[in-house]
Structure formats: C-alpha cells, structure tokens
Design a protein around this motif. Structure first.
Motif, PDB file in Angstrom:
ATOM      1  N   GLN A  14      11.357  49.356 -28.038  1.00  0.00           N
ATOM      2  CA  GLN A  14      11.412  51.039 -28.604  1.00  0.00           C
ATOM      3  C   GLN A  14      10.969  52.105 -29.575  1.00  0.00           C
ATOM      4  N   VAL A  15      10.734  53.050 -29.472  1.00  0.00           N
ATOM      5  CA  VAL A  15      10.879  53.806 -30.528  1.00  0.00           C
ATOM      6  C   VAL A  15      11.815  55.121 -30.820  1.00  0.00           C
ATOM      7  N   GLN A  16      12.093  54.621 -31.729  1.00  0.00           N
ATOM      8  CA  GLN A  16      13.607  56.060 -32.376  1.00  0.00           C
ATOM      9  C   GLN A  16      12.964  57.763 -32.453  1.00  0.00           C
ATOM     10  N   LEU A  17      13.201  58.876 -31.823  1.00  0.00           N
ATOM     11  CA  LEU A  17      12.484  60.014 -32.392  1.00  0.00           C
ATOM     12  C   LEU A  17      13.656  61.249 -33.239  1.00  0.00           C
ATOM     13  N   VAL A  18      12.731  61.530 -33.742  1.00  0.00           N
ATOM     14  CA  VAL A  18      14.093  62.505 -34.195  1.00  0.00           C
ATOM     15  C   VAL A  18      13.503  63.238 -34.936  1.00  0.00           C
ATOM     16  N   GLU A  19      13.580  64.926 -33.688  1.00  0.00           N
ATOM     17  CA  GLU A  19      12.608  66.053 -34.242  1.00  0.00           C
ATOM     18  C   GLU A  19      14.167  67.267 -35.342  1.00  0.00           C
ATOM     19  N   TYR A  72      -6.108  58.916 -23.614  1.00  0.00           N
ATOM     20  CA  TYR A  72      -7.162  58.256 -22.990  1.00  0.00           C
ATOM     21  C   TYR A  72      -7.962  59.340 -22.932  1.00  0.00           C
ATOM     22  N   SER A  73      -9.201  59.631 -22.898  1.00  0.00           N
ATOM     23  CA  SER A  73      -9.629  60.512 -22.673  1.00  0.00           C
ATOM     24  C   SER A  73      -9.717  62.331 -22.489  1.00  0.00           C
ATOM     25  N   GLY A  74      -9.003  62.126 -23.998  1.00  0.00           N
ATOM     26  CA  GLY A  74      -8.066  63.281 -23.969  1.00  0.00           C
ATOM     27  C   GLY A  74      -7.077  64.000 -23.775  1.00  0.00           C
ATOM     28  N   THR A  75      -5.928  62.760 -22.629  1.00  0.00           N
ATOM     29  CA  THR A  75      -5.210  62.922 -22.351  1.00  0.00           C
ATOM     30  C   THR A  75      -3.655  62.157 -22.409  1.00  0.00           C
ATOM     31  N   HIS A  76      -2.458  62.873 -23.035  1.00  0.00           N
ATOM     32  CA  HIS A  76      -1.772  61.521 -24.070  1.00  0.00           C
ATOM     33  C   HIS A  76      -0.870  60.858 -22.670  1.00  0.00           C
ATOM     34  N   TYR A  77      -0.488  60.046 -22.168  1.00  0.00           N
ATOM     35  CA  TYR A  77       0.343  59.067 -21.502  1.00  0.00           C
ATOM     36  C   TYR A  77       1.504  58.927 -21.689  1.00  0.00           C
ATOM     37  N   PRO A  78       2.457  59.804 -21.681  1.00  0.00           N
ATOM     38  CA  PRO A  78       4.232  59.478 -22.927  1.00  0.00           C
ATOM     39  C   PRO A  78       4.241  58.319 -22.243  1.00  0.00           C
ATOM     40  N   GLY A  79       5.042  57.457 -23.635  1.00  0.00           N
ATOM     41  CA  GLY A  79       5.985  56.159 -23.400  1.00  0.00           C
ATOM     42  C   GLY A  79       7.064  56.525 -23.374  1.00  0.00           C
ATOM     43  N   PRO A  80       7.729  55.802 -22.218  1.00  0.00           N
ATOM     44  CA  PRO A  80       9.573  56.120 -22.542  1.00  0.00           C
ATOM     45  C   PRO A  80      10.335  57.112 -23.747  1.00  0.00           C
ATOM     46  N   ASP A  81      10.225  56.949 -24.497  1.00  0.00           N
ATOM     47  CA  ASP A  81      10.941  57.352 -25.331  1.00  0.00           C
ATOM     48  C   ASP A  81      10.799  58.737 -25.798  1.00  0.00           C
ATOM     49  N   TRP A  82      11.987  59.359 -25.683  1.00  0.00           N
ATOM     50  CA  TRP A  82      11.365  60.774 -26.277  1.00  0.00           C
ATOM     51  C   TRP A  82      12.940  61.189 -27.433  1.00  0.00           C
TER      52      TRP A  82
END
Length: 122
Positions: free
Chosen positions: A1-6, A102-112
């Motif tokens: 899990q990654v915690q992200l704070v904008e 991959y190939s210019g596409t960001h595949y989102p992970g589950p953490d926002w």
C-alpha cells in the motif's frame, strides 16, 4: 500500500501557474510510475500526465502538452506537476496515483490521494 498526499492547489487566474506536489509513503516510491489525473464536476476522472520510475519517460494528455510538466524526486518520495498557462478548463480536483507505465499508458494502482482542488478563474 502507498499513501499519497497531494498539495499545492488553489485559486488562480487564467494564464497563471500552480505547482502540485504528491508526497508518497509506504512502499518504495521508486518502484512505481507516478501519474496525475483530474476530475471536473460532472465528468469522469481523466489522465493528465505520468512519469516512469526513473523519470526517464514522461507522457501527457493532449490537452496539457506544452503547458504542464511532470517530474519526480525519488530522494524525497515526491512527484510534482508544474502547471502553466492555466485555463478555466483546467479546473478540477487533481489526484496522484502510483502505478505502472507501459508503452505510454499509465495503469493506475489501487491507491489514490485525497486530491487537491485547482480552480482557474477567467
């Protein structure tokens, strides 16, 4: 899990600039491609920009090319989005995401993160 704070959002006039930050904690930051997305009222969340784990490749939505710059500092576990020449159409909540690229596409992970509001007045 990654915690992200904008952070870094706010109210700015058209033509102005803002710099968003995304501070990450938890799993190893440099394992992930980082992406920025945004969601305007009544619209779906859309891709804005992404950057690979080492900063070697960046990708942008056509609507922000030439105006926005994504970057990252792996030593600080932080990703950035420099936004210049803002227009009212850029008004949205901006979110960062840790995922894969991959190939210019960001595949989102589950953490926002919780998002940061950007409002551009005309």
């Amino acid at each position: 899990q990654v915690q992200l704070v904008e952070s870094g959002g706010g109210l700015v006039q058209a033509g102005g600039s803002l710099r968003l930050s995304c501070a990450a904690s938890g799993r190893t930051f440099y394992n992930y491609a980082m992406g920025w997305f945004r969601q305007a009222p009544g619209k779906e969340r859309e891709f804005v920009a992404s950057i690979k784990w080492n900063g070697g490749s960046t990708y942008y939505a056509d609507s922000v090319k030439g105006r926005f710059t994504i970057s990252r500092d792996n030593a600080k576990n932080t990703a950035y989005l420099q936004m210049n020449d803002l227009t009212p159409e850029d008004t949205a909540v901006y979110y960062c995401n840790a995922g894969a690229s991959y190939s210019g596409t960001h595949y989102p992970g589950p953490d926002w993160g919780q998002g940061t509001q950007v409002t551009v007045s005309s």
